[in-house]
Design an enzyme around this catalytic site. Structure first.
Site, PDB file in Angstrom:
ATOM      1  CE  LYS A  15      -1.207  -0.342   4.910  1.00  0.00           C
ATOM      2  NZ  LYS A  15      -0.107  -1.307   5.160  1.00  0.00           N
ATOM      3  NE  ARG A  93      -1.621   0.862  10.039  1.00  0.00           N
ATOM      4  CZ  ARG A  93      -0.406   0.566   9.652  1.00  0.00           C
ATOM      5  NH1 ARG A  93       0.148  -0.549  10.008  1.00  0.00           N
ATOM      6  NH2 ARG A  93       0.267   1.402   8.886  1.00  0.00           N
ATOM      7  NE  ARG A 133       8.759  -3.730   3.988  1.00  0.00           N
ATOM      8  CZ  ARG A 133       7.557  -3.344   4.373  1.00  0.00           C
ATOM      9  NH1 ARG A 133       6.581  -3.200   3.501  1.00  0.00           N
ATOM     10  NH2 ARG A 133       7.314  -3.089   5.645  1.00  0.00           N
ATOM     11  NE  ARG A 165       9.120  -0.256   8.213  1.00  0.00           N
ATOM     12  CZ  ARG A 165       7.813  -0.189   7.976  1.00  0.00           C
ATOM     13  NH1 ARG A 165       7.387   0.313   6.836  1.00  0.00           N
ATOM     14  NH2 ARG A 165       6.946  -0.616   8.865  1.00  0.00           N
ATOM     15  NE  ARG A 176       5.452  -4.153  10.826  1.00  0.00           N
ATOM     16  CZ  ARG A 176       6.271  -3.993   9.793  1.00  0.00           C
ATOM     17  NH1 ARG A 176       7.420  -4.625   9.756  1.00  0.00           N
ATOM     18  NH2 ARG A 176       5.925  -3.212   8.805  1.00  0.00           N
TER      19      ARG A 176
HETATM   20  P1  AMP Z   1       3.769   1.048   8.510  1.00  0.00           P
HETATM   21  O1  AMP Z   1       4.929   1.895   8.087  1.00  0.00           O
HETATM   22  O2  AMP Z   1       2.492   1.450   7.864  1.00  0.00           O
HETATM   23  O3  AMP Z   1       4.039  -0.423   8.410  1.00  0.00           O
HETATM   24  O4  AMP Z   1       3.581   1.345  10.090  1.00  0.00           O
HETATM   25  C1  AMP Z   1       4.642   1.114  10.997  1.00  0.00           C
HETATM   26  C2  AMP Z   1       4.106   1.017  12.414  1.00  0.00           C
HETATM   27  O5  AMP Z   1       3.502   2.261  12.799  1.00  0.00           O
HETATM   28  C3  AMP Z   1       3.023  -0.030  12.634  1.00  0.00           C
HETATM   29  O6  AMP Z   1       3.582  -1.321  12.847  1.00  0.00           O
HETATM   30  C4  AMP Z   1       2.336   0.534  13.881  1.00  0.00           C
HETATM   31  O7  AMP Z   1       3.129   0.282  15.034  1.00  0.00           O
HETATM   32  C5  AMP Z   1       2.382   2.042  13.655  1.00  0.00           C
HETATM   33  N1  AMP Z   1       1.165   2.541  12.972  1.00  0.00           N
HETATM   34  C6  AMP Z   1       1.075   3.042  11.710  1.00  0.00           C
HETATM   35  N2  AMP Z   1      -0.188   3.429  11.415  1.00  0.00           N
HETATM   36  C7  AMP Z   1      -0.929   3.153  12.520  1.00  0.00           C
HETATM   37  C8  AMP Z   1      -2.317   3.307  12.843  1.00  0.00           C
HETATM   38  N3  AMP Z   1      -3.209   3.809  11.976  1.00  0.00           N
HETATM   39  N4  AMP Z   1      -2.717   2.934  14.080  1.00  0.00           N
HETATM   40  C9  AMP Z   1      -1.833   2.446  14.984  1.00  0.00           C
HETATM   41  N5  AMP Z   1      -0.521   2.250  14.742  1.00  0.00           N
HETATM   42  C10 AMP Z   1      -0.059   2.602  13.517  1.00  0.00           C
END
Ligand code: AMP
Length: 219
Positions: A15, A93, A133, A165, A176
């Protein structure tokens, strides 16, 4: 074209990559709450209490809604003053968050400007992609795995260093998926289905095909 494009998808579903493409094509603002949180961590405004909340992220857990709303709503307000619309990437989420955003959209008078696209992938497929990745340390560009990309060390966009990352580590990836995989995302997608807003695309297709399917879905 709706002003708010919400992308749903488990971690690793692509995404982030697709959100960037849509934002570029339509000149929309791109809001990734993951990126906002990673930037906020380094920001002088982040208090010790905030830093404590960010600990969840390091363990692969969701961070509290209050922090998501604070960062995301400010970013949306800001983008709306400069762009036609926004792409929300990973910003919603949980069902509670879907309701929280709905209240905010109503306040802004844009509740009828929302379209939601879910990029579908199994948890196993998402995990495999995350393990393989890379990401650019400087600009956040995501390099999905391919035999060719595996040789890259420098970002093809900005020349920054490519790294893994911090949370793309197998034990954190497992957390996750437990917290943010298909089972957890179901209440969110059900919420949007009930509201007649949900479109689905197959995340296993080639990236360009996924992009085309999203463009069709949001027209
Ligand atoms: P992402 O880069 O989208 O994979 O997000 C990295 C981390 O940020 C996730 O594993 C969550 O810990 C936190 N995070 C991102 N977006 C949200 C959200 N909408 N609600 C809660 N935690 C979030």
């Amino acid at each position: 074209m709706k002003k708010i494009i919400v992308l749903l998808g488990i971690p690793g579903s692509g995404k982030g990559t697709q959100a960037k493409r849509i934002a570029e094509k339509y000149r929309y603002g791109h809001i990734s709450t993951g990126d906002l949180l990673r930037a906020f961590e380094k920001h002088p405004d982040a208090s010790p209490e905030d830093k404590q909340l960010l600990q969840n992220m390091k363990q692969g857990k969701l961070v509290p809604d209050s922090l998501i709303y604070r960062l995301a709503f400010r970013a949306i307000d800001d983008f709306f003053s400069k762009h036609e619309g926004v792409v929300l990437d990973g910003a919603i989420r949980t069902r509670t968050q879907a309701e929280g955003y709905e209240t905010y959209f109503r306040k802004k008078g844009v509740e009828n400007e929302v379209v939601v696209v879910e990029i579908k992938l199994t948890d196993e497929e998402g995990m495999e992609r995350m393990m393989k990745r890379k990401i650019c340390e400087a600009c956040g560009f995501i390099i999905p795995y391919s035999p060719h990309n595996d040789q890259l060390t420098i970002c093809p966009k900005c020349g920054g260093k490519l790294i893994k990352r911090e949370d793309d580590d197998i034990s954190i990836i497992r957390n996750r998926m437990q917290e943010q995989g298909n089972a957890s995302e179901k209440p969110v997608r059900d919420y949007y289905e009930e509201h007649g807003l949900l479109k689905e695309v197959d995340g296993r297709l080639e990236m360009d095909e996924v992009e085309k399917a999203i463009f069709q879905a949001v027209q």
